[in-house]
Every structure is written in structure tokens, then in C-alpha cells.
Design a protein around this motif. Structure first.
Motif, PDB file in Angstrom:
ATOM      1  N   UNK A  11      -4.871  12.942   2.179  1.00 43.89           N
ATOM      2  CA  UNK A  11      -5.981  13.439   2.997  1.00 43.89           C
ATOM      3  C   UNK A  11      -6.002  12.745   4.354  1.00 43.89           C
ATOM      4  N   UNK A  12      -5.805  11.442   4.348  1.00 47.61           N
ATOM      5  CA  UNK A  12      -5.804  10.679   5.594  1.00 47.61           C
ATOM      6  C   UNK A  12      -4.609  11.077   6.463  1.00 47.61           C
ATOM      7  N   UNK A  13      -3.472  11.341   5.832  1.00 46.37           N
ATOM      8  CA  UNK A  13      -2.289  11.790   6.559  1.00 46.37           C
ATOM      9  C   UNK A  13      -2.588  13.076   7.329  1.00 46.37           C
ATOM     10  N   UNK A  14      -3.242  14.015   6.674  1.00 47.00           N
ATOM     11  CA  UNK A  14      -3.581  15.286   7.307  1.00 47.00           C
ATOM     12  C   UNK A  14      -4.564  15.091   8.452  1.00 47.00           C
ATOM     13  N   UNK A  15      -5.543  14.228   8.240  1.00 44.32           N
ATOM     14  CA  UNK A  15      -6.567  13.998   9.257  1.00 44.32           C
ATOM     15  C   UNK A  15      -5.997  13.322  10.500  1.00 44.32           C
ATOM     16  N   UNK A  16      -5.006  12.456  10.309  1.00 46.23           N
ATOM     17  CA  UNK A  16      -4.383  11.765  11.435  1.00 46.23           C
ATOM     18  C   UNK A  16      -3.276  12.582  12.086  1.00 46.23           C
ATOM     19  N   UNK A  17      -2.820  13.614  11.386  1.00 43.37           N
ATOM     20  CA  UNK A  17      -1.759  14.449  11.930  1.00 43.37           C
ATOM     21  C   UNK A  17      -0.393  13.813  11.841  1.00 43.37           C
ATOM     22  N   UNK A  18      -0.211  12.895  10.876  1.00 46.13           N
ATOM     23  CA  UNK A  18       1.096  12.273  10.686  1.00 46.13           C
ATOM     24  C   UNK A  18       2.048  13.244   9.993  1.00 46.13           C
ATOM     25  N   UNK A  19       3.317  13.199  10.384  1.00 47.81           N
ATOM     26  CA  UNK A  19       4.304  14.072   9.746  1.00 47.81           C
ATOM     27  C   UNK A  19       4.824  13.474   8.438  1.00 47.81           C
ATOM     28  N   UNK A  20       4.791  12.136   8.319  1.00 49.76           N
ATOM     29  CA  UNK A  20       5.297  11.470   7.123  1.00 49.76           C
ATOM     30  C   UNK A  20       4.213  10.597   6.492  1.00 49.76           C
ATOM     31  N   UNK A  21       4.176  10.604   5.172  1.00 48.43           N
ATOM     32  CA  UNK A  21       3.203   9.789   4.457  1.00 48.43           C
ATOM     33  C   UNK A  21       3.450   8.301   4.703  1.00 48.43           C
ATOM     34  N   UNK A  22       4.734   7.942   4.861  1.00 47.25           N
ATOM     35  CA  UNK A  22       5.074   6.537   5.117  1.00 47.25           C
ATOM     36  C   UNK A  22       4.435   6.039   6.406  1.00 47.25           C
ATOM     37  N   UNK A  23       4.303   6.921   7.378  1.00 46.94           N
ATOM     38  CA  UNK A  23       3.673   6.549   8.645  1.00 46.94           C
ATOM     39  C   UNK A  23       2.204   6.208   8.429  1.00 46.94           C
ATOM     40  N   UNK A  24       1.552   6.971   7.555  1.00 43.53           N
ATOM     41  CA  UNK A  24       0.143   6.734   7.260  1.00 43.53           C
ATOM     42  C   UNK A  24      -0.045   5.411   6.537  1.00 43.53           C
ATOM     43  N   UNK A  25       0.858   5.117   5.609  1.00 40.21           N
ATOM     44  CA  UNK A  25       0.789   3.853   4.876  1.00 40.21           C
ATOM     45  C   UNK A  25       0.905   2.677   5.838  1.00 40.21           C
ATOM     46  N   UNK A  26       1.886   2.749   6.736  1.00 39.94           N
ATOM     47  CA  UNK A  26       2.064   1.671   7.709  1.00 39.94           C
ATOM     48  C   UNK A  26       0.891   1.597   8.673  1.00 39.94           C
ATOM     49  N   UNK A  27       0.373   2.760   9.036  1.00 38.93           N
ATOM     50  CA  UNK A  27      -0.701   2.833  10.023  1.00 38.93           C
ATOM     51  C   UNK A  27      -1.974   2.181   9.504  1.00 38.93           C
ATOM     52  N   UNK A  28      -2.301   2.457   8.252  1.00 41.20           N
ATOM     53  CA  UNK A  28      -3.510   1.882   7.677  1.00 41.20           C
ATOM     54  C   UNK A  28      -3.372   0.377   7.511  1.00 41.20           C
ATOM     55  N   UNK A  29      -2.182  -0.072   7.156  1.00 48.28           N
ATOM     56  CA  UNK A  29      -1.918  -1.496   7.058  1.00 48.28           C
ATOM     57  C   UNK A  29      -2.750  -2.215   6.017  1.00 48.28           C
ATOM     58  N   UNK A  30      -3.167  -1.516   4.966  1.00 53.65           N
ATOM     59  CA  UNK A  30      -4.024  -2.160   3.965  1.00 53.65           C
ATOM     60  C   UNK A  30      -3.450  -2.043   2.557  1.00 53.65           C
ATOM     61  N   UNK A  31      -2.205  -1.610   2.436  1.00 53.03           N
ATOM     62  CA  UNK A  31      -1.644  -1.421   1.102  1.00 53.03           C
ATOM     63  C   UNK A  31      -1.500  -2.743   0.348  1.00 53.03           C
ATOM     64  N   UNK A  32      -1.262  -3.841   1.078  1.00 54.06           N
ATOM     65  CA  UNK A  32      -1.142  -5.139   0.423  1.00 54.06           C
ATOM     66  C   UNK A  32      -2.490  -5.563  -0.159  1.00 54.06           C
ATOM     67  N   UNK A  33      -3.543  -5.364   0.610  1.00 51.52           N
ATOM     68  CA  UNK A  33      -4.885  -5.675   0.118  1.00 51.52           C
ATOM     69  C   UNK A  33      -5.214  -4.867  -1.131  1.00 51.52           C
ATOM     70  N   UNK A  34      -4.837  -3.589  -1.117  1.00 54.21           N
ATOM     71  CA  UNK A  34      -5.099  -2.731  -2.269  1.00 54.21           C
ATOM     72  C   UNK A  34      -4.359  -3.235  -3.502  1.00 54.21           C
ATOM     73  N   UNK A  35      -3.104  -3.625  -3.306  1.00 59.03           N
ATOM     74  CA  UNK A  35      -2.307  -4.112  -4.432  1.00 59.03           C
ATOM     75  C   UNK A  35      -2.919  -5.379  -5.023  1.00 59.03           C
ATOM     76  N   UNK A  36      -3.361  -6.276  -4.168  1.00 59.99           N
ATOM     77  CA  UNK A  36      -3.982  -7.518  -4.648  1.00 59.99           C
ATOM     78  C   UNK A  36      -5.301  -7.232  -5.363  1.00 59.99           C
TER      79      UNK A  36
END
Length: 221
Positions: free
Chosen positions: A188-213
Motif C-alpha cells: 500500500x505504501x509503495x503505491x502511495x509513494x509511486x515507487x516502481x519496486x517494493x525494495x525501494x519502499x523498504x529502503x525508503x522507510x528505513x524502519x525494517x530493522x526496528x520492525x524485526x527487533x
């Protein structure tokens, strides 16, 4: 012999340039670079109230629309009145073509933004084909990204935040980050930001490490 005379000075010049280059400080020394910090809810309200009290109608409209649209600075400043209106009314949703990706992206216009835009359009007496945020030097040009950055800096400074930690990309990231934290829906966030790749959204948010912890802390073994 003539060749030797011409060659020696060139070596000296090269050595001098190398010496100057080696002593030159990096452009980003002492500066915070990389992703800008998204606003917290209390930051959004603090800036909103400041702009309302100061009666900065244009700046409030820019701030509200930037949060809702999640657009890059180059796309936000290039918007025309017709992009966010339908006839004489402010639209509830809008679609624009992104300059960077050449792909369309949609965004919502909430009540706060609706009211701010309506007030600004009436106050500035803008017509359908006008830029939504025209330059003050010429209505034929739109607000520059540099001017937009200055508005953001002033707003950040007005509530006591460090302007070096925030920027125009802060407004693009803010709502996307809040949505992700509430839903964990990357697609959903990928679509809202207009990113072509999901990986770009993951890097853009920069919070995946926090989520994992966070997930690790909630998992008992």
C-alpha cells in the motif's frame, strides 16, 4: 632538452593541485546527510497551529498538501489548480504524472488540506490553469524547490526542531511512515509513494530493522 623544460612545470602544477585536493574538506563534513526524519503527529499539529496563528495561508496550504500528497518537491511545486480541483470544488482525490518515474500516482485530499487549499485559492485569486503555488516574482512561474525548502526550514525552526534533520523529503515520508507503522502494509505504501519496486519502499522507510527487533522482542521461546 626543450621537452624536459616543458615537462617539469606540468609535474609541479599537478603536484600542487593534488596537494590542494588532499587538504580540501569533504562537502558533507559536519552535516547530516541521507534520509530526513519524518514528522511526528505532535510536530504536524505544532506547525499547523503556528502557520494558522501567523495567517500564512499559502505556507499552510503547501504544508497540508505536501503531507497528504507524499509528492517529491519537484512534483508538488509544479501542480496547477486544475490538478486538485473539479470545477469550482476541491477534489477528494487527485492523480498526477511523476516527473522522475513518468508514472501516475494518486493521493487523497483530506478535510484539513481541502480547507487550506480552498482558502489559499480564493485568497490568491487563482484560476484553473494557474500554478497552485506561483512564484512571487512572476505568476507565470511556479514556486521553486529552493523556496519550498526555505518554507519547510522556517516551519521546522518555528517549533524548535533542528532544521538540519528535516527537509522537503520529510513531508513526503511522514504520512507514508505513519501508514506503514499502523498497517505494516508495504504494498500500500509503495503505491502511495509511486515507487516502481517494493525494495525501494523498504529502503525508503528505513524502519525494517526496528520492525524485526520489535517482532523478536515479542517472541518468547
Amino acid at each position: 632538452m626543450l621537452w624536459t623544460i616543458l615537462y617539469i612545470p606540468s609535474v609541479e602544477v599537478h603536484a600542487m593541485n593534488a596537494s590542494e585536493t588532499s587538504t580540501r574538506e569533504p562537502w558533507n563534513k559536519g552535516k547530516l546527510v541521507g534520509q530526513k526524519t519524518p514528522f511526528r503527529i505532535k510536530d504536524i499539529w505544532a506547525i499547523r497551529v503556528r502557520l494558522q496563528l501567523a495567517e500564512k495561508v499559502r505556507d499552510l496550504a503547501i504544508f497540508e498538501l505536501a503531507i497528504d500528497s507524499k509528492l517529491r518537491a519537484c512534483d508538488l511545486v509544479a501542480l496547477r489548480v486544475r490538478d486538485v480541483t473539479h470545477g469550482d470544488h476541491i477534489s477528494s482525490r487527485a492523480t498526477i504524472m511523476q516527473k522522475k518515474t513518468k508514472r501516475p500516482v494518486q493521493f487523497e485530499i483530506t478535510d484539513q488540506t481541502h480547507n487550506a487549499l480552498k482558502t489559499w485559492i480564493l485568497c490568491a485569486k487563482l484560476r484553473n490553469d494557474d500554478y497552485l503555488f506561483p512564484s512571487r516574482s512572476s505568476r507565470k512561474d511556479h514556486l521553486s524547490t529552493r523556496q519550498y525548502a526555505r518554507i519547510v526550514k522556517d516551519s521546522v525552526t518555528s517549533i524548535g526542531l533542528d532544521p538540519s534533520a528535516y527537509g522537503t523529503h520529510t513531508l513526503r515520508r511522514t504520512k507514508a511512515t505513519l501508514i506503514y507503522r499502523r498497517t505494516k502494509n508495504l504494498r500500500a505504501v509503495q503505491l502511495l509513494l509511486g515507487h516502481t519496486k517494493l525494495e525501494s519502499t523498504v529502503r525508503y522507510l528505513g524502519i525494517e530493522v526496528d520492525d524485526a527487533l520489535e517482532m523478536a522482542e515479542q517472541t518468547e521461546v
